[in-house]
Design a protein around this motif. Structure first.
Motif, PDB file in Angstrom:
ATOM      1  N   GLN A 156      68.488 -39.147   2.123  1.00 37.32           N
ATOM      2  CA  GLN A 156      67.509 -40.091   2.733  1.00 37.32           C
ATOM      3  C   GLN A 156      66.929 -41.124   1.966  1.00 37.32           C
ATOM      4  N   TYR A 157      66.387 -40.698   0.627  1.00 33.56           N
ATOM      5  CA  TYR A 157      65.514 -41.767  -0.325  1.00 33.56           C
ATOM      6  C   TYR A 157      66.474 -42.124  -1.302  1.00 33.56           C
ATOM      7  N   ALA A 158      67.696 -41.642  -1.563  1.00 28.12           N
ATOM      8  CA  ALA A 158      68.522 -42.136  -2.767  1.00 28.12           C
ATOM      9  C   ALA A 158      69.955 -42.133  -2.170  1.00 28.12           C
ATOM     10  N   PRO A 159      70.329 -43.039  -1.205  1.00 28.23           N
ATOM     11  CA  PRO A 159      71.524 -43.009  -0.279  1.00 28.23           C
ATOM     12  C   PRO A 159      72.696 -43.533  -1.278  1.00 28.23           C
ATOM     13  N   ASN A 160      72.361 -44.118  -2.413  1.00 23.43           N
ATOM     14  CA  ASN A 160      73.426 -44.606  -3.076  1.00 23.43           C
ATOM     15  C   ASN A 160      73.562 -43.825  -4.405  1.00 23.43           C
ATOM     16  N   GLY A 161      73.068 -42.596  -4.396  1.00 24.27           N
ATOM     17  CA  GLY A 161      73.228 -41.736  -5.694  1.00 24.27           C
ATOM     18  C   GLY A 161      72.213 -42.054  -6.754  1.00 24.27           C
ATOM     19  N   GLU A 162      71.121 -42.603  -6.458  1.00 23.09           N
ATOM     20  CA  GLU A 162      70.136 -42.845  -7.544  1.00 23.09           C
ATOM     21  C   GLU A 162      69.477 -41.547  -7.899  1.00 23.09           C
ATOM     22  N   LYS A 163      68.985 -41.656  -8.992  1.00 22.75           N
ATOM     23  CA  LYS A 163      68.275 -40.520  -9.418  1.00 22.75           C
ATOM     24  C   LYS A 163      66.751 -40.470  -8.966  1.00 22.75           C
ATOM     25  N   ILE A 164      66.140 -39.259  -8.713  1.00 20.90           N
ATOM     26  CA  ILE A 164      65.007 -39.216  -8.268  1.00 20.90           C
ATOM     27  C   ILE A 164      63.974 -38.384  -9.274  1.00 20.90           C
ATOM     28  N   LEU A 165      62.858 -39.463  -9.358  1.00 18.98           N
ATOM     29  CA  LEU A 165      61.708 -38.884 -10.074  1.00 18.98           C
ATOM     30  C   LEU A 165      60.638 -38.425  -9.037  1.00 18.98           C
ATOM     31  N   MET A 166      60.052 -37.540  -9.158  1.00 18.06           N
ATOM     32  CA  MET A 166      58.814 -37.245  -8.109  1.00 18.06           C
ATOM     33  C   MET A 166      57.550 -36.738  -8.918  1.00 18.06           C
ATOM     34  N   HIS A 167      56.371 -37.062  -8.020  1.00 25.93           N
ATOM     35  CA  HIS A 167      55.231 -36.618  -8.513  1.00 25.93           C
ATOM     36  C   HIS A 167      54.533 -36.003  -7.273  1.00 25.93           C
ATOM     37  N   VAL A 168      53.705 -35.075  -7.388  1.00 26.95           N
ATOM     38  CA  VAL A 168      52.836 -34.483  -6.174  1.00 26.95           C
ATOM     39  C   VAL A 168      51.561 -34.247  -6.985  1.00 26.95           C
ATOM     40  N   SER A 169      50.700 -34.732  -6.322  1.00 22.33           N
ATOM     41  CA  SER A 169      49.315 -34.469  -6.827  1.00 22.33           C
ATOM     42  C   SER A 169      48.003 -34.819  -5.617  1.00 22.33           C
ATOM     43  N   ASN A 170      46.903 -34.842  -5.989  1.00 23.89           N
ATOM     44  CA  ASN A 170      45.941 -35.287  -4.958  1.00 23.89           C
ATOM     45  C   ASN A 170      45.512 -36.801  -5.244  1.00 23.89           C
ATOM     46  N   PHE A 171      46.010 -37.410  -6.094  1.00 20.46           N
ATOM     47  CA  PHE A 171      46.109 -38.939  -6.542  1.00 20.46           C
ATOM     48  C   PHE A 171      44.420 -39.244  -6.990  1.00 20.46           C
ATOM     49  N   ARG A 172      43.968 -38.357  -7.588  1.00 18.09           N
ATOM     50  CA  ARG A 172      42.653 -38.543  -8.350  1.00 18.09           C
ATOM     51  C   ARG A 172      42.904 -39.192  -9.798  1.00 18.09           C
ATOM     52  N   PRO A 173      42.004 -40.169 -10.324  1.00 17.23           N
ATOM     53  CA  PRO A 173      41.956 -40.636 -11.386  1.00 17.23           C
ATOM     54  C   PRO A 173      42.455 -39.871 -12.532  1.00 17.23           C
ATOM     55  N   VAL A 174      42.362 -38.339 -12.547  1.00 22.33           N
ATOM     56  CA  VAL A 174      42.677 -37.782 -13.773  1.00 22.33           C
ATOM     57  C   VAL A 174      44.193 -37.559 -13.821  1.00 22.33           C
ATOM     58  N   LYS A 175      44.791 -37.685 -12.459  1.00 25.18           N
ATOM     59  CA  LYS A 175      46.304 -37.503 -12.420  1.00 25.18           C
ATOM     60  C   LYS A 175      47.106 -38.886 -12.900  1.00 25.18           C
ATOM     61  N   ARG A 176      46.315 -40.192 -13.136  1.00 25.82           N
ATOM     62  CA  ARG A 176      47.033 -41.326 -13.825  1.00 25.82           C
ATOM     63  C   ARG A 176      48.254 -41.532 -12.947  1.00 25.82           C
ATOM     64  N   VAL A 177      48.281 -41.660 -11.609  1.00 26.74           N
ATOM     65  CA  VAL A 177      49.302 -41.829 -10.734  1.00 26.74           C
ATOM     66  C   VAL A 177      50.089 -43.050 -11.038  1.00 26.74           C
ATOM     67  N   THR A 178      49.237 -44.267 -11.578  1.00 28.47           N
ATOM     68  CA  THR A 178      49.779 -45.266 -11.739  1.00 28.47           C
ATOM     69  C   THR A 178      50.693 -45.303 -12.865  1.00 28.47           C
ATOM     70  N   ASP A 179      50.683 -44.243 -13.874  1.00 30.86           N
ATOM     71  CA  ASP A 179      51.431 -44.296 -14.908  1.00 30.86           C
ATOM     72  C   ASP A 179      52.999 -43.720 -14.508  1.00 30.86           C
ATOM     73  N   THR A 180      53.175 -42.979 -13.346  1.00 31.04           N
ATOM     74  CA  THR A 180      54.338 -42.756 -12.793  1.00 31.04           C
ATOM     75  C   THR A 180      55.221 -44.087 -12.382  1.00 31.04           C
ATOM     76  N   VAL A 181      54.477 -45.092 -12.186  1.00 27.07           N
ATOM     77  CA  VAL A 181      55.243 -46.359 -11.493  1.00 27.07           C
ATOM     78  C   VAL A 181      55.535 -47.035 -12.821  1.00 27.07           C
ATOM     79  N   ARG A 182      54.567 -46.958 -13.910  1.00 30.11           N
ATOM     80  CA  ARG A 182      55.112 -47.663 -15.110  1.00 30.11           C
ATOM     81  C   ARG A 182      56.234 -47.000 -15.761  1.00 30.11           C
TER      82      ARG A 182
END
Ligand code: GMT
Length: 395
Positions: free
Chosen positions: A192-218
């Motif tokens: 569903q999310y990588a229909p063309n064989g793309e690799k998948i990076l994943m992050h699971v958290s409660n998105f608090r500042p301490v998790k630095r979620v924006t770093d996953t996008v960088r």
């Protein structure tokens, strides 16, 4: 044993650990009483030997701020008294350990309830250090009959941050049901999310500042320069809109999917090639362990207790906090070397099974409970010393 468990019922590692502990203890024949303000989200379905007691909050106009600590202490007293609890096990020091201390004192003439406090993370590394909380947290730790921490890192931080001299802290790491958290081979999340064989990076958290979620996008932005990839973010919280905005600013929004809060984690994690945990601070990193158990190597920061979970160069890699380029480099290395990836994936699963399986760590809690129950009654309050059992007071 009859055990009261107090925790935060919402999404968050400490509540997850407390709930899974309670359910596993109940399966082993202990009677478990959850005491909290809402049903813990992992306590779905019926479980033999599990009871739930909701803390009622008085609603009075004079109380501008809710008095949860006191309401919780009162509920604890009720449950200790009428359910004949042996142990009160509180997860996350603030305010649970304080309420437990109060309850112990209130009921001390009737019974010597033993209090076990488990420290999870920001209760020690962040919020507990606020001047308005520090003396309270230190006191509640020192007054607990036993204290556990979820990593060696957290034990050291507790002893130094709170200048604790005469208290043993047992390290009992986070644990996981590796039979539940296992790779799901037929799941079609990847399609569903990588229909063309793309690799998948994943992050699971409660998105608090301490998790630095924006770093996953960088990190994804860097990875995309070498490998076609998608980033799947699971969970919700205050940093979500910043992460959404950043993905648009960097022009990679079409490669980032926000799934929000989800419950079917093994299924979702099974779609991942790499799990990303760029936290500022992390006492253990339960989310990383859940990924490892599903054969997913982890690239994380070296913050706090993470290196006790993620074996650098074996089950994943760790980098300095904020070093998104290095994290991206590690990820590309794994995604472009199939053999290495398979080796890391298998080592991740093996580590989860051999070091952190619930069945291995649950007996540590049972032994701890037995140890505190065998401790003599030694409380001294208002000049009175009590000897265990006999209820004879020596003034
Ligand atoms: O300290 C927190 O952030 C709260 C806590 C929670 O309820 O989410 O998380 C901590 O406890 C987890 C379970 O023991 C650990 O796996 C997490 O590493 C820890 N979080 C932090 O230290 C930031």
């Amino acid at each position: 044993m009859k055990i009261g468990i107090v925790c935060y019922p919402t999404y968050g590692g400490s509540g997850v650990v407390a709930t899974e502990l309670g359910k596993s203890l109940a399966e082993r024949g202990h009677q478990v009483h959850f005491i909290t303000y809402a049903m813990p989200f992992r306590l779905d379905g019926y479980h033999n030997n599990v009871f739930y007691h909701e803390v009622e909050m008085p609603n009075y106009p004079l109380f501008e701020f809710q008095l949860y600590t006191l309401a919780l202490a009162s509920k604890m007293v009720d449950v200790i008294r009428y359910e004949n609890l042996d142990i009160l096990h509180v997860h996350y020091a603030i305010p649970h350990a304080t309420s437990a201390y109060l309850a112990k004192q209130i009921i001390r003439k009737e019974r010597d309830i033993k209090v076990v406090t488990t420290l999870h993370g920001t209760d020690i590394t962040l919020i507990g250090l606020e001047p308005s909380f520090l003396p309270l947290v230190k006191f509640a730790i020192e007054e607990s009959d036993a204290v556990t921490s979820v990593s060696r890192f957290l034990r050291e931080k507790t002893l130094s941050n709170f200048n604790i001299k005469n208290k043993e802290i047992d390290v009992i790491p986070n644990f996981i049901d590796t039979n539940f958290y296992k790779r799901c081979v037929d799941c079609d999340v990847r399609k569903q999310y990588a229909p063309n064989g793309e690799k998948i990076l994943m992050h699971v958290s409660n998105f608090r500042p301490v998790k630095r979620v924006t770093d996953t996008v960088r990190v994804l932005h860097e990875v995309l320069k070498s490998v076609p990839a998608k980033l799947i973010l699971v969970g919700d919280g205050p940093e979500r809109s910043d992460a959404e905005r950043l993905s648009r600013e960097l022009g990679i929004a079409e490669h980032v999917r926000f799934l929000g809060k989800q419950t079917g984690l093994p299924q979702i994690l099974s779609a991942a090639d790499v799990f990303l945990l760029p936290s500022q601070s992390e006492s253990f990193g339960l989310a990383a362990l859940e990924a490892m158990s599903c054969h997913v190597p982890v690239v994380a920061t070296s913050a706090g207790g993470i290196p006790e979970v993620v074996a650098h160069g074996e089950t994943g890699y760790v980098a300095e906090v904020g070093d998104t380029e290095r994290m991206a480099k590690y990820i590309v290395e794994l995604l472009t070397n199939e053999k290495k990836h398979a080796r890391f994936a298998n080592a991740s699963r093996k580590r989860a099974v051999e070091e952190f399986e619930t069945k291995l760590l649950l007996p540590d809690y049972e032994k701890l409970y037995e140890r505190v129950l065998a401790m003599p009654r030694t409380s001294e309050t208002n000049g009175a010393a009590y000897s265990n059992g006999a209820l004879s007071y020596v003034i």
